[in-house]
Design an enzyme around this catalytic site. Structure first.
Site, PDB file in Angstrom:
ATOM      1  N   ASP A   1       0.813  -1.125  -0.047  1.00 57.25           N
ATOM      2  CA  ASP A   1      -0.044   0.054   0.010  1.00 57.25           C
ATOM      3  C   ASP A   1       0.906   1.233   0.070  1.00 57.25           C
ATOM      4  OD1 ASP A   1      -2.296   2.036   0.666  1.00 57.25           O
ATOM      5  OD2 ASP A   1      -3.421  -0.151   1.032  1.00 57.25           O
TER       6      ASP A   1
ATOM      7  N   HIS B   1      -3.531   5.887   3.909  1.00 59.23           N
ATOM      8  CA  HIS B   1      -4.547   4.500   3.580  1.00 59.23           C
ATOM      9  C   HIS B   1      -3.916   3.534   4.217  1.00 59.23           C
ATOM     10  CE1 HIS B   1      -6.238   1.566   0.686  1.00 59.23           C
ATOM     11  NE2 HIS B   1      -7.085   2.480   0.849  1.00 59.23           N
TER      12      HIS B   1
ATOM     13  N   SER C   1     -11.881  -1.558   0.519  1.00 65.28           N
ATOM     14  CA  SER C   1     -10.421  -1.384   1.209  1.00 65.28           C
ATOM     15  C   SER C   1     -10.423  -2.010   2.558  1.00 65.28           C
ATOM     16  CB  SER C   1      -9.723  -0.073   1.285  1.00 65.28           C
ATOM     17  OG  SER C   1      -9.582   0.358  -0.089  1.00 65.28           O
TER      18      SER C   1
END
Length: 402
Positions: A73, A106, A275
């Site tokens: 990520d 994120h 996600s």
């Protein structure tokens, strides 16, 4: 101020101000509403997903201890208080700078949903597999700058390969693409062959260049567990892409997780719901990996799918796959031929029974008054015969020629 935020598909969203994500509107989440850079806040309530997935019961059997989960990520902010020393490994960055930093937030939110540690009463945040170890693989952001979509495309397959070489047991891919690329397919196949459980997002509609339902990769590759997101009512969110790549579903709405270096944040279902759902399924896989250390990725996937909560035990669909993941049941259910659902690894597909044919029974129903009717009929016949005989006798007795 406008800041770049990594989306679940790897695209870049520009967010006004210092708020990094939409947050919940409940009073309990008020103090974490702003999620402001540089300001540490905590959410006192536990993530709703932890209760929905029966985590406390599952933790009586496994916490994911000793299991390494690679988060491919934007990096993971290892200095967040929920990640004490040793819980986040050094990892590797493909974009400059350490993998233990995160410019977008994120990756850190994903890592928190998987393995955030409980820090006591001031925060309710805890991951679904709080004993697991996070291996950050940073493929976007970093010190090199540049186009993050191009970074993700160039670094995704090498990032997966590196995670396998570094000893990952589970790989979390909270991202998706419509491109069926040879390098990505090969990297995923090598990971599965090496015994790594690969979990990927089934796709997010608002972030996709093509918002139509359909195949998304790497979720659609063989051996990968594709994930859709549900809301608090176990209904798949409109934002989740539908398609054959969806194997399981998990909560993706009002996710309470780690916010870069600054404590907690409440992330809504908007844009990135699958996600977070992917992270919860990856955490569930980590629980099974500790419990069943010798199990193959196919066995772990089958256990998660066969025991998922769903309306029909025999049928999957392109919306929620086999249903909402249930970690405790996946670890404890005895799976034999009597358990309906997906076919076990090496098993034979169950024959589909032919549709039932409705037949109309034309056999006359018995008449409950038939005996009475028979008796009356015989009585009438007897009376008629007697009257006829009497008439004939009278005719024979009459004198002839009268």
């Amino acid at each position: 101020m406008r800041r770049r935020v990594l989306t679940a598909t790897g695209a870049v969203a520009l967010v006004a101000g210092s708020v990094v994500a939409p947050v919940g509107n409940t009073p309990a989440h008020a103090e974490a509403r702003e999620c402001t850079e540089g300001v540490t806040r905590f959410v006192p309530e536990a993530p709703p997903a932890v209760a929905r997935l029966g985590a406390a019961k599952a933790w009586s059997l496994s916490t994911g201890k000793g299991v390494v989960v690679a988060v491919v990520d934007s990096g993971v902010a290892a200095n967040n208080v929920h990640f004490p020393k040793g819980s986040v490994l050094t990892g590797k960055s493909f974009v400059g700078g350490p993998a233990t930093t995160d410019e977008s937030g994120h990756g850190t939110a994903i890592a928190g949903a998987i393995a955030a540690r409980d820090i006591g009463e001031k925060s309710g945040v805890v991951g679904i597999a709080p004993g697991a170890t996070i291996l950050p693989v940073k493929i976007t952001g970093g010190e090199n700058g540049g186009d993050e979509e191009q970074q993700r495309s160039a670094n995704l397959a090498p990032g997966i390969a590196w995670a396998v070489s570094a000893g990952a047991d589970v790989i979390n891919l909270s991202l998706s693409t419509t491109a069926n690329r040879a390098d990505l397919r090969a990297a995923v196949a090598a990971a599965v062959k090496a015994g790594v459980v690969v979990v990927a997002s089934g796709g997010n509609r608002e972030q996709a260049a093509d918002a139509k339902d359909g195949l998304r990769y790497p979720a659609a590759y063989p051996g990968v567990i594709g994930v859709a997101a549900t809301n608090g009512a176990d209904v798949v969110t409109p934002n989740s892409i539908r398609g054959p790549q969806v194997d399981l579903a998990a909560p993706g709405d009002n996710v309470v997780s780690t916010f870069r270096s600054w404590g907690d944040c409440v992330f809504s279902q908007e844009q990135q719901s699958s996600s977070y759902a992917t992270a919860y399924v990856a955490g569930a896989a980590a629980l099974l990996r500790q419990r069943l250390p010798q199990a193959s990725p196919a066995v772990i996937a089958h256990r998660l799918e066969a025991t998922a909560s769903r309306g029909s035990r025999t049928v999957r669909n392109d919306v929620a796959g086999w249903g909402v993941v249930q970690p405790y049941e996946a670890m404890t259910t005895v799976l034999d031929e009597s358990v309906a659902g997906p076919v076990a690894p090496g098993g034979v597909a169950r024959p589909t029974p032919p549709p039932a044919v409705s037949r109309i029974d034309l056999t006359p129903a018995p008449d409950p008054r038939a005996p009475d009717r028979g008796a009356v009929l015989w009585l009438l016949l007897g009376v008629g015969a007697a009257v006829l005989a009497l008439g004939m006798t009278r005719m024979l007795r009459q004198p002839q020629g009268s």
